[in-house]
Structures are given as structure tokens and as C-alpha cells.
Design a protein around this motif. Structure first.
Motif, PDB file in Angstrom:
ATOM      1  N   SER A 143       0.842  -1.200   0.000  1.00  0.00           N
ATOM      2  CA  SER A 143       0.000   0.000   0.000  1.00  0.00           C
ATOM      3  C   SER A 143       0.877   1.251   0.000  1.00  0.00           C
ATOM      4  CB  SER A 143      -0.899   0.014   1.239  1.00  0.00           C
ATOM      5  OG  SER A 143      -1.645   1.217   1.309  1.00  0.00           O
ATOM      6  N   THR A 144       0.331   2.332  -0.568  1.00  0.00           N
ATOM      7  CA  THR A 144       1.013   3.635  -0.550  1.00  0.00           C
ATOM      8  C   THR A 144       1.131   4.171   0.866  1.00  0.00           C
ATOM      9  OG1 THR A 144       0.244   4.156  -2.775  1.00  0.00           O
ATOM     10  CG2 THR A 144       0.866   6.025  -1.395  1.00  0.00           C
ATOM     11  N   THR A 145       0.149   3.866   1.712  1.00  0.00           N
ATOM     12  CA  THR A 145       0.179   4.283   3.116  1.00  0.00           C
ATOM     13  C   THR A 145       0.175   3.043   4.005  1.00  0.00           C
ATOM     14  OG1 THR A 145      -2.229   4.488   3.184  1.00  0.00           O
ATOM     15  CG2 THR A 145      -0.966   6.475   2.650  1.00  0.00           C
ATOM     16  N   ILE A 146       0.496   3.242   5.283  1.00  0.00           N
ATOM     17  CA  ILE A 146       0.665   2.117   6.201  1.00  0.00           C
ATOM     18  C   ILE A 146      -0.655   1.646   6.798  1.00  0.00           C
ATOM     19  CG2 ILE A 146       1.742   1.426   8.394  1.00  0.00           C
ATOM     20  CD1 ILE A 146       4.084   3.277   7.658  1.00  0.00           C
ATOM     21  N   LYS A 147      -1.573   2.560   7.035  1.00  0.00           N
ATOM     22  CA  LYS A 147      -2.819   2.212   7.735  1.00  0.00           C
ATOM     23  C   LYS A 147      -3.582   1.051   7.094  1.00  0.00           C
ATOM     24  CE  LYS A 147      -3.752   6.656  10.027  1.00  0.00           C
ATOM     25  NZ  LYS A 147      -2.563   7.398   9.586  1.00  0.00           N
ATOM     26  N   PRO A 148      -3.712   0.971   5.766  1.00  0.00           N
ATOM     27  CA  PRO A 148      -4.422  -0.173   5.183  1.00  0.00           C
ATOM     28  C   PRO A 148      -3.767  -1.514   5.499  1.00  0.00           C
ATOM     29  CG  PRO A 148      -4.255   1.598   3.595  1.00  0.00           C
ATOM     30  CD  PRO A 148      -3.372   1.973   4.739  1.00  0.00           C
ATOM     31  N   LEU A 149      -2.455  -1.536   5.661  1.00  0.00           N
ATOM     32  CA  LEU A 149      -1.768  -2.783   6.003  1.00  0.00           C
ATOM     33  C   LEU A 149      -2.048  -3.172   7.445  1.00  0.00           C
ATOM     34  CD1 LEU A 149       1.679  -2.203   4.228  1.00  0.00           C
ATOM     35  CD2 LEU A 149      -0.343  -3.413   3.379  1.00  0.00           C
ATOM     36  N   ILE A 150      -1.998  -2.199   8.341  1.00  0.00           N
ATOM     37  CA  ILE A 150      -2.280  -2.472   9.748  1.00  0.00           C
ATOM     38  C   ILE A 150      -3.727  -2.930   9.938  1.00  0.00           C
ATOM     39  CG2 ILE A 150      -2.438  -1.397  12.036  1.00  0.00           C
ATOM     40  CD1 ILE A 150      -0.132   0.398  11.219  1.00  0.00           C
ATOM     41  N   ALA A 151      -4.612  -2.498   9.042  1.00  0.00           N
ATOM     42  CA  ALA A 151      -6.022  -2.878   9.142  1.00  0.00           C
ATOM     43  C   ALA A 151      -6.258  -4.353   8.832  1.00  0.00           C
ATOM     44  CB  ALA A 151      -6.856  -2.013   8.194  1.00  0.00           C
ATOM     45  N   LEU A 152      -5.301  -5.006   8.162  1.00  0.00           N
ATOM     46  CA  LEU A 152      -5.460  -6.414   7.826  1.00  0.00           C
ATOM     47  C   LEU A 152      -5.342  -7.280   9.083  1.00  0.00           C
ATOM     48  CD1 LEU A 152      -3.363  -6.433   4.537  1.00  0.00           C
ATOM     49  CD2 LEU A 152      -5.823  -6.891   4.712  1.00  0.00           C
ATOM     50  N   PRO A 153      -6.173  -8.273   9.236  1.00  0.00           N
ATOM     51  CA  PRO A 153      -6.191  -9.058  10.482  1.00  0.00           C
ATOM     52  C   PRO A 153      -4.920  -9.860  10.737  1.00  0.00           C
ATOM     53  CG  PRO A 153      -7.662 -10.020   8.821  1.00  0.00           C
ATOM     54  CD  PRO A 153      -7.240  -8.694   8.298  1.00  0.00           C
ATOM     55  N   PHE A 154      -4.156 -10.147   9.711  1.00  0.00           N
ATOM     56  CA  PHE A 154      -2.944 -10.945   9.897  1.00  0.00           C
ATOM     57  C   PHE A 154      -1.693 -10.098  10.147  1.00  0.00           C
ATOM     58  CE2 PHE A 154      -3.923 -10.597   5.343  1.00  0.00           C
ATOM     59  CZ  PHE A 154      -2.792  -9.981   4.839  1.00  0.00           C
ATOM     60  N   ILE A 155      -1.854  -8.762  10.295  1.00  0.00           N
ATOM     61  CA  ILE A 155      -0.715  -7.883  10.582  1.00  0.00           C
ATOM     62  C   ILE A 155      -0.932  -7.190  11.925  1.00  0.00           C
ATOM     63  CG2 ILE A 155       0.645  -5.908   9.813  1.00  0.00           C
ATOM     64  CD1 ILE A 155      -0.136  -6.550   6.962  1.00  0.00           C
ATOM     65  N   LYS A 156       0.000  -7.359  12.852  1.00  0.00           N
ATOM     66  CA  LYS A 156      -0.077  -6.714  14.157  1.00  0.00           C
ATOM     67  C   LYS A 156       0.592  -5.345  14.108  1.00  0.00           C
ATOM     68  CE  LYS A 156      -0.231 -10.788  17.170  1.00  0.00           C
ATOM     69  NZ  LYS A 156       0.443 -11.480  18.312  1.00  0.00           N
ATOM     70  N   GLU A 157       0.025  -4.394  14.815  1.00  0.00           N
ATOM     71  CA  GLU A 157       0.621  -3.058  14.914  1.00  0.00           C
ATOM     72  C   GLU A 157       1.634  -3.064  16.054  1.00  0.00           C
ATOM     73  OE1 GLU A 157      -0.687   1.650  15.250  1.00  0.00           O
ATOM     74  OE2 GLU A 157      -2.177   0.068  15.504  1.00  0.00           O
ATOM     75  N   GLN A 158       2.916  -3.143  15.708  1.00  0.00           N
ATOM     76  CA  GLN A 158       3.983  -3.225  16.702  1.00  0.00           C
ATOM     77  C   GLN A 158       5.091  -2.235  16.361  1.00  0.00           C
ATOM     78  OE1 GLN A 158       4.436  -7.638  15.979  1.00  0.00           O
ATOM     79  NE2 GLN A 158       4.612  -7.672  18.222  1.00  0.00           N
ATOM     80  N   LEU A 159       5.688  -1.667  17.378  1.00  0.00           N
ATOM     81  CA  LEU A 159       6.791  -0.733  17.192  1.00  0.00           C
ATOM     82  C   LEU A 159       8.040  -1.469  16.731  1.00  0.00           C
ATOM     83  CD1 LEU A 159       7.927   2.177  17.576  1.00  0.00           C
ATOM     84  CD2 LEU A 159       8.508   1.511  19.922  1.00  0.00           C
ATOM     85  N   ASN A 160       8.677  -0.927  15.703  1.00  0.00           N
ATOM     86  CA  ASN A 160       9.928  -1.485  15.205  1.00  0.00           C
ATOM     87  C   ASN A 160      11.084  -0.803  15.922  1.00  0.00           C
ATOM     88  OD1 ASN A 160      12.164  -2.360  13.794  1.00  0.00           O
ATOM     89  ND2 ASN A 160      11.270  -2.046  11.770  1.00  0.00           N
TER      90      ASN A 160
END
Length: 644
Positions: free
Chosen positions: A157-174
């Protein structure tokens, strides 16, 4: 421009409608059209913002039934005529969209196709025959493109939010990205341009192609700036004519919009050159150029030295009067400041940022231009390393090393007349530049820079200093290379230098539905400037000599030949924050004892800086590292807390 997105399953499993819905629900910005393409294991989509005439109503994503190729593209291609010729595209087909043109380029050149493209682009192509997903980002990363990959699945995706919205991706600090961000004292966010602030979410670095298939994911750099073949023309006039030709073509290519054209305009050479060359072409089409200039608020009192100009209005108006066909705007953004917009900036950027001094007015210019119906907003951000290259003292240091004393003293004499001051006082400076070992021997200590912000235990845990040392940075977080010629070479070959600023402009463009375009960043212009001999950039005591000579009859001499003063933007950031200073200090006070933040940031550095800033909002402290380190700490802490 546009936002693109998609999912590709290399194991041939179909993409679920639920996953598509998750992505679409997270995309929130103005669009002219929303289209998707879904076939079995591949889903592609695009939220289109129409900028060019060819983009109006285009099919994006586009599927080529004959070639079994599908593409979604966020792109404006500038060398269309060259590609039409190379691809043997007849006249009737030359109204095709840029996405179709990219697809035909891929059909002809395969993975080498980005080498043939000039412009601002990020795209993904699904190749059914080869059973792979192929993508690329332009050489300087003017458009963003993030991705997630596991053992069989790729989402982008051009932006990050759509990826984080996917159920198989966790929002975690790198934490590895964060370590680089904190360890680097300059404006660069990280040296590893594939990293993002989010664990398991990467980005395609500038100048790279991306390939995903059943074997995994591969990133390859497709372009490097080696020593360009030296241009050898007969006279200075021929260099001027050659520059004017390549630069005018670059500017003209970036005027391709069915909407209005705007330009950022300061009182300097780069933005002035862009505006003047653009106005020349627009005048022939009876179109105006709308210019936007930032100025300090009326109650700001200039505390800077006589060589610096926070308010460039006299120089800007001189340029406007000289160039016909300009409608100028002077924006002081009264009441706006760096502190009150932190959260909105983090939301938009999806990451922390370091350029807080100028954040609010850069955003404000985009907003104003959008309100005026601008489709393309020009600027000259890359100019210092391309069109206006030419640092006199560093060039003179080269003459000193080569023992060319006659030419050196002739140049120094003329240079001193141009900028003021006796020529002999510059000899010690030249000695230190020419012979760095002397500088080390005679120095009373390094010039004061930002304190190192990263917590030492966190630095050790992530081994960040070992990593950044491979890119020429030491434990102070600064580049160890002081030679400007080497810095210029590294600037174009290290892909991370422009990542953070291009992330800003790419995401501002989405929010305000317009394209920021920089003719000084054109691949043809950069290659030309890198091929020009150094003596064309500094001569007869004139620095930045090529652009000064090339803008004769384009810019007024007041601007064109000015070597005594330079504009400085952001000098008023502390002054603007005065009404919010108590709230700012209170938040810093709490930050100094916040264990969640102190595991990443050096607490003693924060305390020392806090002890200085508690004295109050003193406008003249705008360049004080203590004041600036507190703002950077506050911004990154607010971002970190979002993961709590």
C-alpha cells in the motif's frame, strides 16, 4: 497522484473479500475515482487523484488480456515522448495513461523497465505468466510504497494504515527503526531505507525494484550514480545553453496538468529558477503561475545576523516584478505553530519527524494551493546538489591542494569583493578544508551539535552504532565525511537521504490532492549537472556560478547575483510557540520521568535540555540544540505512546 494497494498470494490461494474490505475501509482522503481488480490470488486497487490530462477517467488498475499483465500505478512519467519512440507507439495511442505506458515498458524490458522511466512513480505489476508480483519506486522515492510479506503472502500500500487494518498484521513498534531514528542527529530518519517504524512492515527503498513469488521477496537496486562522463564544451556560454535546454525540458514536463500550476517561491536561486522557467512556458499558453511564499508573522523581531534573512519578501517581490505572468501570495500563517500540529502530522505521516521548524507552513502551502485549484505544485528542493551546486571555499581548497596558487589568489580576490571581507582571512579556513588533519591538530574541540538522544543501553541492545557506521556516521550521529564533493557523491548513491522529506510530500499530496514536482530532481538534470566540470560551478569569485549565469534575463540581478545574504526559514518557530510554552514545558517535565520513554531516550540529555528551556520562550534560541532536542523528543515520544 494516487494511492495504490493490493494483496498477492504466491501459493495461489484466493484473496478473500473480507481482506479487501479491511484495506478499503482504511483509505480516507479525497479521490476522483476508486477502482479495484480482483482475480483469484491477486487483488489490486487504486484511489485515483487526477492530475494529468491522461489520468482523467483512466483504467487503474489496468489489465492487459493479451499479455496477461495487470498494473496499479501511482505515477507521473515525464519522458513519455522518448518512450513512445522506444516502444514504437503510434500517434493515435499517445493519449494513453502513464500506467499503461509503464506496463508496455515492462512487457519490453522486464525487470529493467524502471531504468527507462523518468518521473515520480511507484507501481506494482501482477505477471500471470511468470507467476510473480513486480514493482518499483523511482530513484529518489518521491512516492511511498510499503509492504508486508510472510512465507506466501504479500500485501502492499502507498500508506501504512491499510496494512495495519489487515487481520494478519499486528501493529507493533519497530525498535530497530527507532534506534536509527534516535541515533542519527541529522534530518535523516534511518539509514536502512527498507525499514519503517512498524515491525513486519517494510518499504521499497528509492531506486529499487521489488519481486515477490513462491521463492519469497527480493529487493534490487536498479540505478547508481557513478562518475558521469565529463562534459567537455568549448565555452562557458555553451554550458549555459546546454543547461538551459535540459532544465527547460525538465520544467515543461512537470507542467503537465489540466488544473492550475503553482510554485513555492523563496527569495533564492533554486525556487526562483523553477518559477521563471515555468512562467516562460505558461505565458505562451496564457496561463498564470501561482506562487506561494512563506513569511514570518508581523510581530516577529529579527534576531539573526546581517547575512541571514528570515523575511525574504524584498527578494521575492523583486523576482515577481521581473517575471511576467505570476500571481503571488505571501503567507504568514498567523497563529500556526510547530507544537499544536504535532498529532495531526504524526497521523498523516504515520511516523515521527524531525523537520518541525517548517512543518506547519509546508502543510499550509499545500492547503492553500489545493484551495486555489492547483494540480501541480513546483519547488526546487534538490537544487543545492544539482542546479545550484558550487561551493566556493571547498573548490578553492581543491586549488590549494593542487598548489594552483595564482588561480587561487585571483579567485579569492574576486570572491572577497563579492561577499565582503579581506581575502587573507579565508586562508586558515581553506587550510582546514584542504588538509583535514590540520583541522584536527589545531581544533579546540568539535563544534557543538545535537546531544546524542538515544539511551545507551538501547543503543547497545540494537547494535545501532555498528550499523550506522557502515553508512559513514559516528557515535555523535553525524556523518564523518566533511568533504562536500564526497558528500555530494554519497547523496545521490545513498538512497536514504531524501526518504523522510519525500514521505512528507507524498502524504501531503494525498491529503490535498495535488502533486509536488521538483524539476531540480529530474534524472536528466542531475546527470547533466554531475557531468559539468567544477570550474563551471565556481569562477571569477562567483559561487553557484552555472545557475547564476543561466538565469540571466530570467531573474533580477538582486536575486541572481546575491552572494552576501541568504534566506533562513524556521527562525520564528520559538516565537510562534510562545503562547503554548507553558504547556510545552509541562509535557517535557512529565517526559523526563516517563520510564516508558526513558528506555529509548537518554534521560540526562532530556534533563539538561529541560533546564535550559524552562527559562522561557526566547525567540533567539530557535537554533539552540537544547530547545530543538526537546521538540524532537516530544514528537517521537507521542508516537511511541501510540503503541502502549
Amino acid at each position: 497522484m494516487s494511492a495504490i494497494y493490493g494483496i498477492y498470494n504466491a501459493n495461489q490461494q484466493p484473496v478473500s473479500l473480507d481482506q479487501i474490505d479491511h484495506i478499503l475501509s482504511a483509505l480516507k482522503f479525497p479521490t476522483n475515482d476508486v477502482q479495484i481488480w480482483h482475480k483469484d490470488n491477486t487483488f489490486l486497487g487504486c484511489h485515483s487523484q487526477w492530475i494529468t490530462p491522461e489520468s482523467i477517467g483512466e483504467k487503474n488498475p489496468y489489465y492487459d488480456y493479451e499479455r496477461k499483465l495487470s498494473i496499479t500505478a501511482d505515477a507521473i512519467i515525464d519522458n513519455r515522448e522518448e518512450l513512445f519512440c522506444k516502444l514504437n507507439i503510434d500517434h493515435e495511442m499517445q493519449a494513453m495513461s502513464d500506467s499503461q505506458l509503464i506496463l508496455l515498458s515492462y512487457s519490453k524490458w522486464g525487470e529493467d523497465c524502471p531504468k527507462h522511466l523518468i518521473g515520480d512513480f511507484a507501481f506494482m505489476i501482477s505477471d500471470e505468466k511468470e507467476q510473480k508480483l513486480f514493482g518499483a519506486r523511482d530513484f529518489s522515492g518521491t512516492r511511498t510504497l510499503y509492504f508486508y510479506h510472510d512465507h506466501f503472502r504479500t500485501a502492499f500500500s502507498t500508506t501504512i494504515k491499510p496494512l495495519i487494518a489487515l487481520p494478519f498484521i499486528k501493529e507493533q513498534l519497530n525498535e530497530y527503526w527507532l534506534a536509527e531514528y534516535l541515533a542519527i542527529s541529522g534530518p535523516v530518519d534511518s539509514v536502512d531505507a527498507s525499514l519503517t517504524p512498524y515491525k513486519n512492515i517494510e518499504q521499497i527503498p528509492p531506486s529499487h525494484i521489488f519481486i515477490a513469488n513462491s521463492k519469497g521477496v527480493r529487493l534490487n537496486k536498479y540505478i547508481s550514480f557513478t562518475q558521469e562522463e565529463r562534459l567537455n564544451l568549448k565555452s562557458g556560454e555553451e554550458y549555459v545553453e546546454a543547461f538551459q535546454d535540459v532544465f527547460q525540458k525538465s520544467v515543461n514536463a512537470r507542467l503537465r496538468t489540466y488544473r492550475k500550476v503553482g510554485s513555492h517561491l523563496s527569495g533564492g536561486l533554486d525556487s526562483g529558477a523553477v518559477a521563471s522557467f515555468a512562467a516562460k512556458t505558461l505565458n505562451t499558453k496564457n496561463k498564470q503561475l501561482l506562487t506561494y511564499s512563506y513569511i514570518p508573522p508581523k510581530d516577529f523581531k529579527d534576531y539573526t545576523s546581517k547575512r541571514l534573512i528570515p523575511d525574504e519578501t524584498p527578494f521575492i517581490k523583486s523576482t515577481v516584478r521581473y517575471i511576467t505572468g505570476i500571481k503571488d501570495s505571501y503567507l504568514d500563517f498567523e497563529g500556526e505553530n510547530s507544537f499544536s500540529q504535532i498529532d495531526s502530522f504524526i497521523d498523516m505521516l504515520e511516523m515521527p519527524y524531525k523537520y518541525f521548524e517548517n512543518s506547519f507552513w509546508i502543510k499550509g502551502v499545500f492547503e492553500k494551493a489545493s484551495d486555489n485549484g492547483v494540480g501541480v505544485l513546483l519547488d526546487g528542493g534538490r537544487g543545492n546538489f544539482s542546479i545550484s551546486w558550487g561551493h566556493a571555499l571547498d573548490y578553492y581548497a581543491v586549488l590549494l591542494r593542487k598548489l594552483k596558487f595564482k588561480k587561487l589568489f585571483q579567485e579569492l580576490d574576486q570572491y572577497s569583493k563579492n561577499v565582503g571581507g579581506p581575502r587573507l582571512r579565508r586562508i586558515p579556513v581553506l587550510m582546514k578544508i584542504a588538509f583535514p588533519s590540520l583541522k584536527k591538530l589545531n581544533s579546540n574541540g568539535p563544534a557543538y551539535r545535537y546531544p546524542t538522544l538515544i539511551n545507551s543501553a538501547f543503543a547497545e541492545k540494537t547494535k545501532v552504532y555498528k550499523k550506522i557506521s557502515h553508512y559513514g556516521l559516528d557515535k555523535t550521529g553525524w556523518f564523518t565525511i566533511n568533504n562536500l564533493f564526497e558528500q555530494r557523491k554519497r547523496h545521490f548513491n545513498d538512497v536514504f537521504h531524501w526518504n523522510s522529506t519525500n514521505t512528507l510530500t507524498a502524504k501531503l499530496s494525498l491529503r490535498y490532492s495535488l502533486a509536488k514536482r521538483d524539476p531540480t530532481n529530474d534524472l536528466r538534470v542531475i546527470r547533466f549537472c554531475l557531468s559539468v566540470p567544477e570550474e563551471q560551478f565556481v569562477q571569477r569569485g562567483v559561487d553557484r556560478a552555472l545557475i547564476r549565469r543561466s538565469t540571466k534575463n530570467y531573474l533580477p540581478d538582486k536575486v541572481r547575483l546575491n552572494q552576501r545574504t541568504r534566506g533562513v526559514q524556521g527562525a520564528d518557530w520559538v516565537h510562534r510557540m510562545s503562547p503554548y510554552w507553558d504547556a510545552f514545558i509541562e509535557e517535557i517535565k512529565n517526559l523526563v520521568t516517563d520510564d516508558r520513554i526513558l528506555q529509548f531516550i537518554d534521560g540526562q540529555v532530556l534533563k539538561d535540555a529541560y533546564s535550559k528551556a524552562i527559562e522561557g520562550a526566547k525567540p533567539e534560541k530557535a537554533t539552540d540544540p537544547n530547545y530543538r532536542i526537546l521538540m524532537r523528543s516530544l514528537i517521537v515520544s507521542r508516537f511511541i505512546k501510540r503503541f502502549s
